[in-house]
Design an enzyme around this catalytic site. Structure first.
Site, short mmCIF file in Angstrom:
data_model
loop_
_atom_site.label_atom_id
_atom_site.label_comp_id
_atom_site.label_asym_id
_atom_site.label_seq_id
_atom_site.Cartn_x
_atom_site.Cartn_y
_atom_site.Cartn_z
N HIS A 187 0.80 -1.19 -0.02
CA HIS A 187 -0.07 0.00 0.21
C HIS A 187 0.60 1.20 0.00
CE1 HIS A 187 -3.71 -2.40 0.48
NE2 HIS A 187 -2.93 -3.04 1.65
N ASN A 238 -10.81 -2.79 1.06
CA ASN A 238 -10.32 -2.99 -0.15
C ASN A 238 -11.36 -2.83 -1.33
OD1 ASN A 238 -7.40 -3.77 0.17
ND2 ASN A 238 -7.93 -5.97 0.54
#
Length: 499
Positions: free
Chosen positions: A58, A131
């Site tokens: 990320h 997500n």
């Protein structure tokens, strides 16, 4: 600029110039720097320390500020204060990221996108760490580091490596996520046009100890838009920061993106009888069995004032929860409850919660966590740093607010399990391919979508140099649908021959 603002050193001392260096110079124009030049030394020393460790996953992200507005009173299934009245608003920080690649990578590359929200509620911060896809690659947390390693660069060549499919062949429960990743959803046009999902199962709890299991969904009011593989690749070369720019400019011109927020709710009794294990994050709950119920609306309406301070230093963890919201026995979620704050302590230091972007808007009193590097506040003065002081007894929420303490505990009766300790590795069964097959059928209703999925997978698999591994990939997708496996094999091998 403020007329009263003038240049200083970091300690606030006024300084006459930000260009000059103090040196002992000779007639030829050379010179030796002096240790007394605090301005030069501090500037150079700070520059070498400007970067903090990059997130292992990320790393690259879009960030924005906004608000969550409850669209109904949800007191029938949770005591969470931010959901107790329609129209109630809560400030939010949002960070939407790619997962596998580095901070300098192209943000339109095919990838899962992380979706992290920090809700600054009256009773502390609530982090929703989601997500943009409803399932995940695995259900056993021990595989998580291996999964991420398989999507990183090859340790010898430092190049992307298509043989990562070896991990997925040996972990076929990932097929559901792979199907979604290689569909059109794998290359979203912008965070403004993507869904978000909790994936993991959580719980909404009430003060009396009752609760409902939940999965959370966000759907864009702007609709869903995706790039084709070719479009995403073209834009990656032309503007690798496309998503960051798109979101920033949309907010800057007042075109505020918004999402409707929904929940699926399931009782403990329904969970025990349901056809799938609700703690298996590779599975979804049927909307027919558990319909979406809207609880709120998310609107992003303010860009960060400084990306590093607001977004790069932001830390999110599913363990950051408020009364009325709790974790379930989902094994992957349980591992995440440790891994995320541990990563934040590594990146930002043990007192990362005190950084302005992470600091709660509610009062914080936690005198048993004190000292440490970068302690920014008063450090609780002389209050006891130990449990059970008779000199200065600790007050608790239920004593001050008159609340039932049941609302504050993170466990509930349904998790009072009994069993023996044993090593466990989940088995792969035909049930793991039922939902991927259903997804294959759903995208078959959209003209050309199945063909695009096959092309996208073939585009990656043709780079696998081991014929036996390619055969194993065809077999994996063939378990979803025999025709899918055959078409993938034909497309891939023909592409290899033509190269």
């Amino acid at each position: 600029m403020d007329d009263n603002k003038y240049y200083t050193l970091a300690e606030g001392c006024p300084f006459a110039s930000n260009k000059a260096a103090v040196m002992m110079r000779n007639r030829q124009g050379g010179g030796l720097g002096l240790l007394q030049d605090t301005h030069l030394i501090e500037t150079l020393a700070h520059f070498s320390r400007e970067r903090i460790p990059e997130r292992v996953v990320h790393a690259k992200a879009v960030g924005a500020h906004g608000e969550f507005e409850a669209t109904r009173d949800c007191s029938d299934f949770t005591c969470a204060i931010f959901l107790n009245k329609a129209g109630k608003k809560t400030s939010v920080l949002l960070r939407v990221s790619t997962v596998g690649a580095e901070s300098g990578s192209a943000d339109t590359s095919r990838d899962v996108h992380g979706w992290s929200m920090k809700l600054y509620t009256e009773e502390g911060n609530l982090d929703w760490v989601f997500n943009n896809m409803p399932v995940f690659f695995l259900r056993d947390p021990i595989k998580a580091p291996s999964l991420n390693h398989s999507h990183k660069r090859h340790p010898q060549t430092h190049l992307p490596d298509a043989s990562m499919f070896s991990f997925h062949v040996r972990s076929p429960e990932s097929i559901h996520q792979l199907m979604i990743l290689f569909s059109d959803r794998g290359t979203p046009k912008s965070p403004r046009y993507m869904n978000s999902y909790s994936g993991n199962t959580y719980k909404f709890t009430k003060a009396d100890g009752s609760f409902k299991y939940t999965k959370i969904h966000l759907k864009p009011q702007q609709g869903i838009q995706n790039f084709t593989r070719e479009e995403a690749t073209k834009i990656a070369g032309e503007n690798p920061n496309y998503m960051i720019q798109d979101m920033f400019e949309a907010i800057d011109r007042g075109d505020y993106p918004a999402w409707n927020v929904y929940v699926q709710l399931m009782s403990p009794e329904e969970a025990e009888k349901y056809e799938v294990n609700i703690f298996d994050v590779t599975k979804v709950w049927s909307h027919k069995d558990f319909p979406l119920q809207q609880i709120g609306c998310l609107t992003m309406n303010r860009n960060p004032q400084n990306y590093f301070a607001d977004i790069e230093q932001a830390a999110f963890s599913p363990s950051t929860m408020v009364p009325g919201f709790a974790a379930s026995a989902d094994p992957v979620l349980q591992a995440r409850l440790f891994a995320y704050p541990d990563a934040a302590r590594y990146r930002l230091g043990v007192n990362y919660q005190q950084l302005p972007t992470n600091a709660a808007k509610a009062q914080v009193y936690c005198p048993f966590q004190r000292d440490g590097k970068m302690r920014f506040n008063h450090n609780y003065g002389g209050d006891p740093g130990y449990v059970g002081s008779s000199i200065n007894p600790t007050q608790f929420y239920q004593d001050v607010k008159g609340s039932n303490p049941g609302a504050l505990y993170l466990h509930t009766d349904h998790e009072k399990w009994a069993g023996e300790v044993a090593a466990y590795c989940s088995e792969i069964t035909d049930a793991d391919f039922v939902q991927p097959a259903a997804f294959w059928g759903v995208i078959g209703r959209e003209p050309g979508h199945q063909d695009r999925l096959i092309d996208n997978v073939a585009f990656s698999v043709k780079l696998v140099k081991y014929p036996e591994l390619r055969k194993a990939v065809y077999s994996l997708f063939g378990r979803v649908d025999k025709d899918l496996g055959l078409r993938l094999q034909e497309r891939t091998e023909a592409s290899i021959k033509a190269a």
